[in-house]
Structure formats: C-alpha cells, structure tokens
Design a protein around this motif. Structure first.
Motif, short mmCIF file in Angstrom:
data_model
loop_
_atom_site.label_atom_id
_atom_site.label_comp_id
_atom_site.label_asym_id
_atom_site.label_seq_id
_atom_site.Cartn_x
_atom_site.Cartn_y
_atom_site.Cartn_z
N ASP A 68 4.67 -22.39 -18.02
CA ASP A 68 6.29 -22.98 -17.44
C ASP A 68 6.25 -23.74 -16.31
O ASP A 68 5.23 -23.38 -15.41
N TRP A 93 1.01 -28.29 -29.02
CA TRP A 93 1.67 -28.27 -27.55
C TRP A 93 1.89 -29.42 -26.17
O TRP A 93 2.81 -29.25 -25.64
N ASN A 97 4.62 -30.57 -24.61
CA ASN A 97 5.65 -30.10 -24.02
C ASN A 97 5.12 -31.83 -22.65
O ASN A 97 4.89 -31.40 -21.39
N ARG A 100 7.53 -32.84 -20.24
CA ARG A 100 8.25 -31.41 -18.93
C ARG A 100 7.41 -31.63 -17.32
O ARG A 100 7.81 -31.65 -16.53
#
Length: 332
Positions: A68, A93, A97, A100
């Motif tokens: 993360d 994935w 992601n 981000r």
C-alpha cells in the motif's frame, strides 16, 4: 518523507532490470538515518515469497496485494514478461491500482505488462530497442519511441533495455531530490555518464555489429575514421572491391540499411558526441563530421532527432558549457 518505491517482478524476470534501479534508490538513502530515509523499497510479486529470475537466482518478494501507499510503481522486464502480461491477477491489479501511484514505470520490456493492463494508451513510451516494433505492433494505440534512453509522458515513465533502468531511476531521483543528488548517486554507481532521456539507447557501431561479423568491419572502421571525406556509394564500393550496384545490394541485405543511411547515422552520432563533450562550435563540428556546412547538419538533426544542434547542446551538453562559454561554443 518516505517515498515508497515498489518493484513488481515475476518468474523469469531479468535480475539487472531490478537490481540496477533498486541500487540507485538504495544509494540515495545511504546518507540519511533509516527512519528519515527518502525512499522505502519493496519488491513484490503476485504470490509473494521466492521468485526465480531468468538467471536462476531467487529473490524474496512480498505479495502484491499487501502493498500500500505506493509512490512509484516499477514493473521490470525479462524473458518471462510476455507470460506475465497474460497473468489476469497481475494485469488486473495494475489496472486497479495504477492511479494510486504518483509515478508508474517500466524497465526494459516491462512496458508490455503496462500495455497489457491498458495503461499506455496514447502514451509516448520506449522499451528495449529489439522489442520496440513488437510493442508497437501488439499495441497500436501506444506511441513507441524507438531510440530514447527513457521517456516520460505525464506520470508514465518507461526505459529502454536493461541498464537504462539506472538512467530512469537517476532521472526520478533528480526530480525528487535535485540534480546534485542524482550526480552523487551516479558517481557512487560508477556510471560514466548520467544520460538524458532523449539520447540514443545504442551506438551506431553496436547496431552494425552483426554486419561487421559478415565482412564489413574494416570498412566501418575506415568510415568512422574518415567521416569528413567523400563517403558516396562509389567510394565505399571501391574500398571493398565491388561495383557500386553490387555493393549497395549486398550491404543493404547484410545491414538492413542503405550505405547513405549508415553514413548519416555515423555522422550524426559523432556530431552528437562532440556537442555533448566539446566546446567546438557547431560550424567546426559540422565540418569535422562531414556535413560540409552548419545548415546541412541542422537539417539532419531536425529530420532525424527533431531538435536543432544548438538546442541539443543546451539540453545534453556538459554543464561547463553554460552561460558565456555556451554562447561561444554554439558559434553564436
């Protein structure tokens, strides 16, 4: 502030695609206390645990779903990249992601994984020179730049083959921490020259290596030493005792290029090096490299590199050519 740099690997990844840029970020942390280091580094994979690279060396990774707070996401390349690009979990994935992360990057053929996830559409990117055409053919909506060391298009950063990942990492360190820190890390890595993104990813002699093995090595050496001379087909054919027509046909078959194209490539490379490394005026360089005059060299630079010689020197020349010295070196 820690910037979390996450390297994504897969079975049969190329170890140098990972270790080169990883070491650059690591060395940028060496002068800071651990709790104040500018970067936090993670190597991740889909399943986590040990991942066998193409060399047989196994590396320990974290499971990608546990990662993360990603600042910079770097997908490496290697022989296993095309299988990785077909892995639904990895592709999904990345697709979910990518937004981000502040930066999304690939090293070498890692660009195929990003493209498979739909993250390179309408982006200007680069990969290893030997895979540029395949990337363009496989993903027509991607704008592949075949020559650059690395490309940056917004938040997307991509690099050419293998060691170009170090250049990519140094460019990101420079963005984050400044020019002098990037130079310091380059020195620690004993990198001879911190190459900029617009510089070519391989030299003309390297590109002609296969042709050299087929009987043109001595001719190419002679051409390199006589760039300021007449290098028309008739002259080159005479050097290898062939008729001009036979020479042109055989040369193109062995090199994939016409003699005129190779001559221009050699002259451009020599001129680029002189602009980067010397204080000679553009006029002097044009004469020395066989362009005959400054205007012909300017046209060749514009046509092939998309930039004028003066601007090329301003962008890639040694920093010692700044200011008044630069104006003199430019021949202004």
């Amino acid at each position: 502030m820690h910037r979390h740099v996450v390297f994504v690997v897969f079975p049969d990844a190329l170890i140098l695609d990972l270790s080169g840029p990883l070491a650059a970020f690591e060395l940028s942390c060496e002068s800071a206390p651990r709790d104040m280091a500018p970067y936090r580094l993670t190597v991740a994979s889909i399943a986590g645990g040990l991942v066998r690279t193409s060399s047989g060396l196994e590396i320990m990774t974290r499971q990608i779903h546990e990662v993360d707070d990603v600042d910079t996401l770097v997908v490496v390349g290697g022989p296993g990249v095309h299988e990785a690009a077909r892995q639904p979990q990895l592709v999904q994935w990345l697709s979910d992601n990518a937004s981000r992360a502040r930066r999304l990057c690939s090293v070498c053929t890692g660009a195929f994984v990003l493209a498979s996830a739909g993250l390179l559409k309408q982006r200007k990117v680069v990969t290893h020179w030997g895979s540029c055409q395949l990337l363009q053919d496989s993903y027509p909506d991607v704008r592949v730049s075949p020559d650059a060391i690395y490309e940056r298009d917004g938040s997307i950063w991509t690099s050419a083959g293998v060691t170009a990942g170090i250049d990519l990492a140094l460019a990101m360190i420079e963005e984050d921490r400044g020019h002098f820190e990037a130079i310091r890390v380059a020195k620690r890595l004993v990198v001879f020259l911190k190459r900029a993104g617009g510089q070519a990813q391989f030299s003309v002699p390297l590109a002609l290596q296969e042709a050299d093995e087929r009987g043109f090595e001595s001719l190419h050496r002679w051409m390199q030493d006589h760039l300021d001379k007449d290098l028309r087909v008739e002259v080159l054919a005479g050097r290898v005792a062939m008729s001009p027509r036979t020479f042109a046909r055989i040369y193109a078959a062995r090199t994939g290029r016409t003699p005129a194209k190779v001559v221009e490539d050699m002259r451009l490379e020599a001129a680029r090096r002189a602009l980067e490394e010397t204080r000679q005026s553009v006029k002097e360089i044009a004469n020395r490299c066989g362009f005959l005059d400054e205007e012909r060299m300017r046209r060749a630079f514009r046509r092939r590199l998309g930039i004028a010689p003066h601007d090329y020197r301003a962008k890639f020349g040694a920093r010692g050519l700044d200011g008044g010295e630069a104006g003199q070196a430019h021949g202004r």
